[in-house]
Design a protein around this motif. Structure first.
Motif, mmCIF file in Angstrom:
data_model
loop_
_atom_site.group_PDB
_atom_site.id
_atom_site.type_symbol
_atom_site.label_atom_id
_atom_site.label_comp_id
_atom_site.label_asym_id
_atom_site.label_seq_id
_atom_site.Cartn_x
_atom_site.Cartn_y
_atom_site.Cartn_z
ATOM 1 N N THR A 28 1.846 -2.230 5.362
ATOM 2 C CA THR A 28 1.394 -1.790 4.032
ATOM 3 C C THR A 28 0.313 -2.773 3.621
ATOM 4 O O THR A 28 0.610 -3.896 3.223
ATOM 5 C CB THR A 28 2.586 -1.786 3.053
ATOM 6 O OG1 THR A 28 3.550 -0.831 3.516
ATOM 7 C CG2 THR A 28 2.134 -1.396 1.637
ATOM 8 N N GLU A 29 -0.935 -2.378 3.825
ATOM 9 C CA GLU A 29 -2.045 -3.324 3.657
ATOM 10 C C GLU A 29 -3.339 -2.578 3.389
ATOM 11 O O GLU A 29 -3.500 -1.418 3.802
ATOM 12 C CB GLU A 29 -2.214 -4.144 4.944
ATOM 13 C CG GLU A 29 -2.642 -3.265 6.100
ATOM 14 C CD GLU A 29 -2.702 -3.951 7.451
ATOM 15 O OE1 GLU A 29 -1.773 -4.693 7.773
ATOM 16 O OE2 GLU A 29 -3.680 -3.711 8.178
ATOM 17 N N GLN A 30 -4.248 -3.272 2.731
ATOM 18 C CA GLN A 30 -5.558 -2.688 2.440
ATOM 19 C C GLN A 30 -6.235 -2.174 3.720
ATOM 20 O O GLN A 30 -6.111 -2.780 4.784
ATOM 21 C CB GLN A 30 -6.430 -3.728 1.725
ATOM 22 C CG GLN A 30 -6.866 -4.906 2.583
ATOM 23 C CD GLN A 30 -8.119 -4.640 3.413
ATOM 24 O OE1 GLN A 30 -8.837 -3.661 3.165
ATOM 25 N NE2 GLN A 30 -8.373 -5.486 4.390
ATOM 26 N N HIS A 31 -6.926 -1.042 3.585
ATOM 27 C CA HIS A 31 -7.709 -0.495 4.694
ATOM 28 C C HIS A 31 -9.115 -0.169 4.226
ATOM 29 O O HIS A 31 -9.610 0.956 4.396
ATOM 30 C CB HIS A 31 -7.024 0.728 5.295
ATOM 31 C CG HIS A 31 -6.072 0.360 6.399
ATOM 32 N ND1 HIS A 31 -4.852 -0.193 6.159
ATOM 33 C CD2 HIS A 31 -6.198 0.414 7.756
ATOM 34 C CE1 HIS A 31 -4.245 -0.449 7.308
ATOM 35 N NE2 HIS A 31 -5.040 -0.091 8.298
ATOM 36 N N GLY A 32 -9.752 -1.185 3.581
ATOM 37 C CA GLY A 32 -11.098 -0.964 3.071
ATOM 38 C C GLY A 32 -11.057 -0.151 1.796
ATOM 39 O O GLY A 32 -9.997 0.289 1.350
ATOM 40 N N THR A 39 -1.949 3.318 5.704
ATOM 41 C CA THR A 39 -2.523 3.875 6.940
ATOM 42 C C THR A 39 -1.685 3.595 8.188
ATOM 43 O O THR A 39 -1.357 4.511 8.953
ATOM 44 C CB THR A 39 -3.961 3.345 7.147
ATOM 45 O OG1 THR A 39 -4.792 3.852 6.098
ATOM 46 C CG2 THR A 39 -4.534 3.770 8.494
ATOM 47 N N ASP A 40 -1.329 2.335 8.408
ATOM 48 C CA ASP A 40 -0.681 1.980 9.682
ATOM 49 C C ASP A 40 0.703 2.614 9.812
ATOM 50 O O ASP A 40 1.106 3.033 10.909
ATOM 51 C CB ASP A 40 -0.568 0.460 9.816
ATOM 52 C CG ASP A 40 -1.929 -0.201 9.943
ATOM 53 O OD1 ASP A 40 -2.921 0.517 10.140
ATOM 54 O OD2 ASP A 40 -2.000 -1.435 9.836
ATOM 55 N N ALA A 41 1.426 2.678 8.685
ATOM 56 C CA ALA A 41 2.751 3.300 8.722
ATOM 57 C C ALA A 41 2.633 4.819 8.850
ATOM 58 O O ALA A 41 3.408 5.458 9.583
ATOM 59 C CB ALA A 41 3.543 2.933 7.464
ATOM 60 N N SER A 164 -12.393 -2.981 14.181
ATOM 61 C CA SER A 164 -10.998 -3.339 14.415
ATOM 62 C C SER A 164 -10.118 -3.255 13.185
ATOM 63 O O SER A 164 -8.914 -3.433 13.285
ATOM 64 C CB SER A 164 -10.900 -4.732 15.035
ATOM 65 O OG SER A 164 -11.484 -5.679 14.177
ATOM 66 N N HIS A 165 -10.697 -2.979 12.019
ATOM 67 C CA HIS A 165 -9.825 -2.760 10.857
ATOM 68 C C HIS A 165 -10.461 -1.752 9.914
ATOM 69 O O HIS A 165 -11.658 -1.766 9.710
ATOM 70 C CB HIS A 165 -9.530 -4.057 10.101
ATOM 71 C CG HIS A 165 -8.522 -3.841 9.029
ATOM 72 N ND1 HIS A 165 -7.214 -3.465 9.300
ATOM 73 C CD2 HIS A 165 -8.624 -3.848 7.674
ATOM 74 C CE1 HIS A 165 -6.576 -3.281 8.157
ATOM 75 N NE2 HIS A 165 -7.403 -3.494 7.156
ATOM 76 N N ALA A 166 -9.571 -0.890 9.328
ATOM 77 C CA ALA A 166 -10.037 0.276 8.569
ATOM 78 C C ALA A 166 -10.952 1.098 9.492
ATOM 79 O O ALA A 166 -12.076 1.458 9.136
ATOM 80 C CB ALA A 166 -10.735 -0.123 7.269
ATOM 81 N N PRO A 169 -10.830 5.970 13.510
ATOM 82 C CA PRO A 169 -9.713 6.749 14.070
ATOM 83 C C PRO A 169 -8.462 6.713 13.198
ATOM 84 O O PRO A 169 -7.849 7.763 12.940
ATOM 85 C CB PRO A 169 -9.455 6.075 15.431
ATOM 86 C CG PRO A 169 -10.740 5.403 15.784
ATOM 87 C CD PRO A 169 -11.351 4.984 14.486
ATOM 88 N N GLU A 170 -8.054 5.536 12.733
ATOM 89 C CA GLU A 170 -6.813 5.495 11.942
ATOM 90 C C GLU A 170 -7.010 6.177 10.597
ATOM 91 O O GLU A 170 -6.118 6.872 10.101
ATOM 92 C CB GLU A 170 -6.301 4.047 11.782
ATOM 93 C CG GLU A 170 -7.230 3.107 11.057
ATOM 94 C CD GLU A 170 -6.663 1.693 10.894
ATOM 95 O OE1 GLU A 170 -5.480 1.484 11.155
ATOM 96 O OE2 GLU A 170 -7.435 0.788 10.484
ATOM 97 N N VAL A 171 -8.197 5.998 10.006
ATOM 98 C CA VAL A 171 -8.480 6.644 8.727
ATOM 99 C C VAL A 171 -8.487 8.166 8.906
ATOM 100 O O VAL A 171 -7.945 8.915 8.079
ATOM 101 C CB VAL A 171 -9.814 6.110 8.161
ATOM 102 C CG1 VAL A 171 -10.331 6.976 7.038
ATOM 103 C CG2 VAL A 171 -9.642 4.665 7.681
HETATM 104 NI NI NI Z 1 -4.665 -0.291 10.348
#
Ligand code: NI
Length: 246
Positions: A28-32, A39-41, A164-166, A169-171
């Motif tokens: 549970t963390e900022q993604h930009g 996002t990650d969960a 590598s962050h935000a 693909p994950e978004v």
């Molecule tokens: Ni992420």
């Protein structure tokens, strides 16, 4: 088959035919400025559910908070200390082992969890060996964003803007799940900086909007559906081999 939507007799019946379980873990963390805190969960859960359906395997509840210390200078981020995460994972793995689950496929959505997951696997095995040896107990970690098929598709869709962050693909995966949250506005700089970082404050100083090396404005919900399907395909094959191995 989702563990938290089963009754105990259903779990007992499942365990009579299978010892396999898929365990999603996120962060549970900022993604930009345009990516969701969850996002990650969300990615790990959607992929794990797809794998569970494909393999008719039990899917444990998603562990939503991970080790996100370096994101703590951004509002909304939550973190566990590595030692807390290790204890949480160990207790969850031992609980599953207690009931007879012996093949735990962890679908991980966050790089910051990987080292602690490996430590938790070793810790759990040691505890099991110490209490009552369980040579049959196995764990396997899959970081979905590192899969060969995801790497290929990400490069095809986004070239050098994956970062590598935000990442797009994950978004994109989260926007395919929750299209109403899609925010494809172009950010400045278009592709965020990359650099090593140290403390949470140092992270925010180097990456003021939270992204590392990525351009999430390229993400589209339809890409997310393709990425999700590709991740499920590849992890289902890994899971099939892992669950049936002696
Ligand atoms: Ni992420």
């Amino acid at each position: 088959m989702r563990l938290h939507l089963c009754t105990w007799p259903q779990v007992e019946a499942y365990l009579a035919r299978s010892n396999a379980v898929v365990l999603p873990i996120g962060s549970t963390e900022q993604h930009g400025p345009t990516g969701l805190i969850g996002t990650d969960a969300l990615c790990a859960e959607a992929i794990a559910r797809g794998v569970g359906e494909r393999l008719e395997a039990m899917v444990a509840p998603t562990l939503p908070v991970g080790m996100a210390q370096h994101h703590m200078a951004f509002p909304g981020s939550m973190t566990l200390k590595p030692s807390t995460l290790l204890a949480l994972l160990e207790d969850c793995l031992l609980s599953l082992a207690r009931h007879g689950f012996a093949r735990v496929l962890v679908v991980n959505g966050h790089g910051g969890n990987a080292a602690t997951l490996s430590a938790a696997f070793a810790e759990t095995q040691m505890v099991l060996d110490g209490w009552s040896p369980r040579p049959d107990f196995r764990t396997r970690l899959v970081n979905w964003w590192e899969l060969a098929g995801i790497d290929r598709l990400s490069a095809e869709l986004y070239g050098d803007a994956v970062g590598s962050h935000a990442t797009p693909p994950e978004v994109a995966v989260t926007w395919s799940l929750f299209p109403e949250t899609a925010d494809a506005r172009v950010l400045k700089p278009r592709i965020a900086a990359r650099a090593p970082f140290h403390s949470a404050a140092d992270f925010r100083a180097r990456f003021p909007d939270g992204r590392i090396g990525s351009d999430p404005s390229l993400a589209k919900p339809e890409h997310g559906a393709r990425l999700l399907a590709a991740a499920v395909d590849e992890i289902a094959e890994i899971g099939r081999a892992f669950f049936s191995a002696p």
